[in-house]
Each structure stands twice: as C-alpha cells, then as structure tokens.
Write an enzyme that holds these catalytic residues in place. Structure first.
Site, PDB file in Angstrom:
ATOM      1  N   ALA A  40      61.730 -72.916  15.595  1.00 35.29           N
ATOM      2  CA  ALA A  40      61.122 -74.123  15.007  1.00 35.29           C
ATOM      3  C   ALA A  40      60.218 -73.698  13.861  1.00 35.29           C
ATOM      4  O   ALA A  40      59.050 -74.072  13.779  1.00 35.29           O
ATOM      5  CB  ALA A  40      60.371 -74.926  16.058  1.00 35.29           C
ATOM      6  N   HIS A  45      55.129 -69.446   9.853  1.00 31.18           N
ATOM      7  CA  HIS A  45      56.012 -68.346  10.259  1.00 31.18           C
ATOM      8  C   HIS A  45      56.534 -67.591   9.041  1.00 31.18           C
ATOM      9  O   HIS A  45      56.619 -66.351   9.047  1.00 31.18           O
ATOM     10  CB  HIS A  45      57.219 -68.878  11.039  1.00 31.18           C
ATOM     11  CG  HIS A  45      56.889 -69.532  12.335  1.00 31.18           C
ATOM     12  ND1 HIS A  45      57.012 -70.878  12.526  1.00 31.18           N
ATOM     13  CD2 HIS A  45      56.452 -69.017  13.523  1.00 31.18           C
ATOM     14  CE1 HIS A  45      56.677 -71.181  13.771  1.00 31.18           C
ATOM     15  NE2 HIS A  45      56.324 -70.078  14.388  1.00 31.18           N
TER      16      HIS A  45
END
Length: 299
Positions: A40, A45
């Site tokens: 996700a 990230h």
C-alpha cells in the site's frame, strides 16, 4: 536517477530467490539496500527507497503484510493490498520480494525474536506481541537479504528503536538508517491507514500534527516541563479522537515515559497513538531535533 532509465523491478516470491539475487549483487561488488514494507505504498515509502538508493547500489523492497504483528482485533484482513500497483511505483528498486505467508512462516515454524524494555511502553501495552512479530519478520528479512543497509521511517519511532536494538544484540551485519517522517502539506503524517479515513475523519486527524507542533514550538521557546508539553499535544487530540491509547513524553533513547512533574533534557520523544473513527493513527516528534516548522510549515 534519470527518469528515462526508470527501473522495472524484478519480483520474486521465495526466500531462496531473494537470497540468490542479493548474493549475486554482492559478488559483483554492489552494496545491498533493503526497504521492508507491508505494501500500500505512498510517497513516504518511496522516500525510503530513494534514500536506500543513495546508500546502496542494489535496492530490495519487501512487500509482506506480516500476520504476527497484528492482534486478533486488528486490521490484518482489511489491510490494503495492491502488489501490481506497488511494483509500478518502485522506480528506485531493483528487486521486489513479495512472499506468501507460507513462505515466511513455513510448516513447523515456531521461532520468535523476543524484545525487551524498549517495547514495554508507548504502543507495547496496547498491542501485545506486536513488536515481537515485527522483530521476528524483520530478522527473517535480514537473514534472507544478508549484509545490507536497511531503511525505516521514523514515524514508527518505537519500531526503529527496537530494530536497532535487535541488530546490535544479535550482531547482525546490517546498518539501520532512519528517514524523517514524510507529511502531507497540511502536516498529516503519511500512512497507508490514512486511506481508511473519511473526509471528516481526515480533517480530525490533523489534531495529531497540530498538537505535536504546539509542543515542539513550546520546547523551542524553552519549555521543559513534561506535563506541559504533553498537555499541549493531548488537548487537540482529546477534542476529536474516538479513543486515545497514549500521549506520552519519553526518553528519546530508552523510551521510558517522563512523569508530568519531571523536566526533560535536550532531547525527548513526544508520541501519540489514537483512533479517529476506527482507524488507529500514530505520530511523533523528537523534541530537540524536529522543529515545529518541520511538522506544519506555516506553524
């Protein structure tokens, strides 16, 4: 990286494939970087993968929703999963390791990495077994990838501290690097779980960053009373949260909470965990390191 030369990461699903690829990279004299994730993926990230690219030549991103770090009433089953979409975002990554639960926890699996005092406060009492699950799966990833530089986000500040302790205590050949929290323009810490929030809940969630920024600004102005700093963060959260696990001022290294009547030193961690609607959110600031303007630019 030159956008014209964007990588298309190779995807592997077994520990043996991932280990072979990392061993081959090291044979070629390349430094291996690792970014463990549960997928996700969002900009937070991707910032970790960019830092890993700066630190290493061959970058691995693991995508694995780890069951052992979820409690029985948590969101393992509904945690967002989009492997194909995630892979297309990973332009700084050479290898994606996306194993099944059976690959990471094969039949007969029974070994766990027990964690100690760093997990006793903050999220520890509210998520029994969570940090043991995190330490276990990340140690498995370190075993698969081998010597590397591993990058983690500071939003999971307690997790970062626990994993640094694991690496030190178990003599693992891993350099652990923390990346500052990535925030939306309005200050909300980026999180995969933000996708659960309705527009109204999304607005309420800003109370976390506003409270942290207020405390950070007071600290910058000379406030050192733990209780005053804690209350500055607590008040806006208490006004909108469905429930609060903690709003705590703690030692920045040992993570032991300060009593409200205590004075903090040059550094302290102010951490929050609460629910807005059904979504559990966490955020933190390291007083003495993180400026209020880094939380909310206009604050």
């Amino acid at each position: 990286m030159d956008p014209k030369k964007a990588r298309r990461a190779v995807v592997v699903t077994t520990p043996a494939e991932a280990r072979a690829a990392c061993d081959e990279a090291r044979k070629r004299g390349l430094r291996v970087g690792l970014v463990p994730t549960m997928g996700a993926l969002h900009e937070g990230h991707l910032a970790l993968t960019r830092l890993a690219r700066q630190k290493a030549d061959f970058v691995v991103c693991s995508i694995f929703v780890n069951p052992t770090q979820f409690g029985p009433n948590e969101d393992f089953d509904r945690y967002p999963r989009d492997l194909e979409g995630d892979v297309t975002k990973l332009t700084e990554v050479d290898l994606v390791f996306a194993p099944s639960v059976q690959a990471m926890y094969p039949p007969g699996d029974e070994t766990r990495v027990r964690v100690g005092a760093l997990a006793e406060h903050l999220c520890g009492p509210h998520r029994p077994g969570h940090f043991e699950g995190v330490a276990t799966v990340v140690t498995k990833l370190f075993g698969v990838v081998g010597p590397c530089t591993a990058v983690f986000g500071k939003k999971d500040y307690q997790q970062l501290a626990v994993l640094r302790r694991v690496v030190t205590d178990l003599f693992l050949p891993v350099d652990v690097v923390g990346h500052p929290i990535l925030r939306e323009p309005d200050g909300l810490a980026m999180s995969s779980r933000n996708a659960y929030l309705s527009p109204e809940e999304r607005a309420k969630a800003l109370s976390l960053s506003h409270g942290l920024a207020a405390a950070a600004r007071a600290f910058e102005a000379g406030e050192r009373r733990a209780g005053t700093l804690r209350e500055l963060a607590y008040a806006p959260v208490a006004a909108v949260a469905t429930s609060i696990d903690y709003v705590t001022v703690a030692d920045a290294d040992a993570l032991v909470p300060f009593a409200d009547g205590a004075s903090v030193g040059a550094r302290a961690t102010l951490a929050i965990a609460c629910r807005v609607g059904k979504t559990r959110l966490i955020d933190n600031v390291v007083l003495g390191e993180d400026l209020a303007s880094s939380i909310i630019p206009a604050f």
